[in-house]
Design an enzyme around this catalytic site. Structure first.
Site, PDB file in Angstrom:
ATOM      1  N   GLY A 177       0.796  -1.210   0.000  1.00 49.19           N
ATOM      2  CA  GLY A 177       0.000   0.000   0.000  1.00 49.19           C
ATOM      3  C   GLY A 177       0.826   1.257   0.000  1.00 49.19           C
ATOM      4  O   GLY A 177       1.968   1.284  -0.479  1.00 49.19           O
ATOM      5  N   THR A 206      -4.273  -2.328  -1.172  1.00 49.30           N
ATOM      6  CA  THR A 206      -4.905  -1.714  -0.017  1.00 49.30           C
ATOM      7  C   THR A 206      -6.353  -2.134   0.050  1.00 49.30           C
ATOM      8  O   THR A 206      -7.116  -1.899  -0.886  1.00 49.30           O
ATOM      9  CB  THR A 206      -4.808  -0.176  -0.035  1.00 49.30           C
ATOM     10  N   ASP A 208      -8.487  -0.841   1.712  1.00 54.22           N
ATOM     11  CA  ASP A 208      -9.321   0.353   1.866  1.00 54.22           C
ATOM     12  C   ASP A 208      -9.662   1.023   0.540  1.00 54.22           C
ATOM     13  O   ASP A 208     -10.455   1.972   0.515  1.00 54.22           O
ATOM     14  CB  ASP A 208      -8.621   1.380   2.763  1.00 54.22           C
ATOM     15  N   ILE A 360     -10.791 -11.258   9.915  1.00 54.98           N
ATOM     16  CA  ILE A 360     -11.379 -12.336   9.120  1.00 54.98           C
ATOM     17  C   ILE A 360     -11.504 -11.883   7.665  1.00 54.98           C
ATOM     18  O   ILE A 360     -11.178 -12.626   6.736  1.00 54.98           O
ATOM     19  CB  ILE A 360     -12.763 -12.719   9.686  1.00 54.98           C
TER      20      ILE A 360
END
Length: 438
Positions: A177, A206, A208, A360
């Site tokens: 990232g 990433t 996100d 998870i």
């Protein structure tokens, strides 16, 4: 918008590509790409006409893809792969794609894996290299995580380049990232300072989905898809109790893309709280009052919160982690405690359930769509590196694969526009107030 989108190169390419693609141009023919082919940043007619009126070329990225002439002789090329930072669905798919692309498409049969991130380049850590062959990576895509291991934190750039030079590595693929890519840029600059001919390519990782000018990062789709049934079950928990409230915390340090897309995929969510938004807890227009109004109508509520949301609610800082990222307070636990406290003060019964599935989700194997995407990212990274391009990341923009200079990619994080269509979709799906503040 003024940006330098030039991709650095090690020099002229004189080696014939072993791909033997058709040179005949045609609609259905897969041809070589070249550096003159560009992908527009803004495809709107309005932008094109504005550039035309000014006599300016529109902002455009270099198109990724195989080149007819390449820089490296495949028979003499040695490649290395390193994975850094947090886990993310699809890392093993990318490793596999790189190895298979190098071996079967270009005939590069000398690829090694660097263990535990940038640590693996530093001799004092003692991490051995791993030989990567089509045989030993054949099934790794079926598992989450990374077969190479990972780590956070900066390492001595000079030592990293010493290792690359000492082991005659010609190409380095770095999967990571924002912090990893900043490290890649430092490595590229040290290589250039020494006058070495080593290409360094980044594959942006990433969960996100917050890398600038990259419309989708690998693993992101798997992340919110994996969150989908968890949100469904949280909704069932909330409905199963009188005044039941369920809170699900998802990843998203500075950008709320996972929380937003997970909520849109399971539109039972009533409140989505993301880092980009300002809100208040207390007061008539605050979050707590909004939840209370929701309970008065339906007797249950479901809240999805991104991990980086609401950090302004805390009055102390926690320092930084090994990668230099600011450590964040646990907004999920904080919200749970504040909600419980609020309803006790109101003398109003409420059952609050808190779920944090973050680790998870990030450790899950890539789903089918992400698996396809990872393979395409990997192969385009191989094409670019074999052509001697360096200091770039491969990504997708306007549904086309592109080369993006690393300084541009790490200049700022991509965030959700609270005035944009995506956030408006959230407001429509959840019915939450446009603002939760006085």
């Amino acid at each position: 918008m003024k940006l330098d989108l030039t991709i650095p190169s090690l020099g002229p390419c004189h080696v014939d590509s072993p791909l033997k693609l058709s040179k005949q141009k045609g609609i259905s023919t897969f041809n070589y790409s070249d550096d003159t082919q560009k992908i527009l940043y803004d495809t709107s007619l309005k932008n094109f006409e504005a550039c035309l009126a000014k006599g300016e070329a529109p902002l455009a990225f270099e198109k990724a893809g195989p080149r007819e002439k390449i820089y490296f002789d495949p028979s003499k090329t040695k490649a290395a792969i390193v994975t850094c930072g947090g886990l993310c669905p699809g890392i093993n798919n990318v490793i596999r794609g790189l190895v298979m692309g190098l071996y079967y498409r270009y005939g590069v049969n000398n690829t090694i894996g660097i263990k535990y991130g940038y640590e693996g380049f530093i001799p004092s850590f003692g991490h051995p290299f791993v030989e990567l062959t089509p045989r030993n990576v054949a099934d790794i895509h079926k598992s989450g995580g990374t077969i190479l291991g990972s780590s956070r934190g900066k390492q001595n750039v000079s030592e990293v380049v010493d290792t690359l030079d000492r082991h005659n590595i010609n190409i380095l693929f770095a999967i990571g990232g924002d912090g990893t890519l900043r490290g890649v840029q430092a490595i590229v600059e040290e290589i250039e300072r020494r006058g070495l001919k080593i290409a360094v390519a980044g594959i942006p990782k990433t969960i996100d989905n917050d890398i600038n000018f990259i419309e989708k990062s690998f693993g992101f789709e798997t992340a919110f898809t994996t969150a989908n049934p968890i949100i469904r079950d949280a909704h069932n928990e909330a409905k199963g109790a009188y005044n039941g409230i369920a809170i699900v915390k998802l990843m998203g340090r500075d950008s709320g893309f996972i929380a937003v897309n997970a909520a849109l995929s399971m539109p039972d969510v009533n409140f989505v709280i993301i880092p980009e938004m300002d809100f208040e807890l207390e007061g008539e227009n605050g979050l707590l009052a909004a939840i209370q109004r929701r309970l008065a109508k339906t007797k249950h509520a479901l809240v999805v919160v991104a991990e980086g949301a609401g950090q302004f609610l805390f009055n102390n800082e926690l320092g930084t982690d090994a990668s230099g990222n600011i450590k964040y307070h646990d907004i999920g636990i904080f919200l749970k405690d504040k909600i419980v406290e609020h309803f006790k003060k109101q003398n109003m019964p409420a059952t609050v359930k808190y779920i944090d599935p973050s680790y998870i989700i990030r450790s899950a194997p890539a789903n089918a769509s992400d698996s396809v995407f990872c393979g395409k990212l990997a192969l385009n990274a191989v094409h670019g590196a074999m052509a001697g391009k360096t200091g770039f990341v491969v990504g997708r923009w306007n549904n086309q694969f592109i080369h993006l200079p690393i300084p541009v990619a790490v200049k700022e994080r991509m965030k959700i526009d609270l005035q944009g269509e995506l956030w408006w979709n959230v407001l429509e799906a959840t019915g939450q107030p446009m603002e939760m503040k006085s």
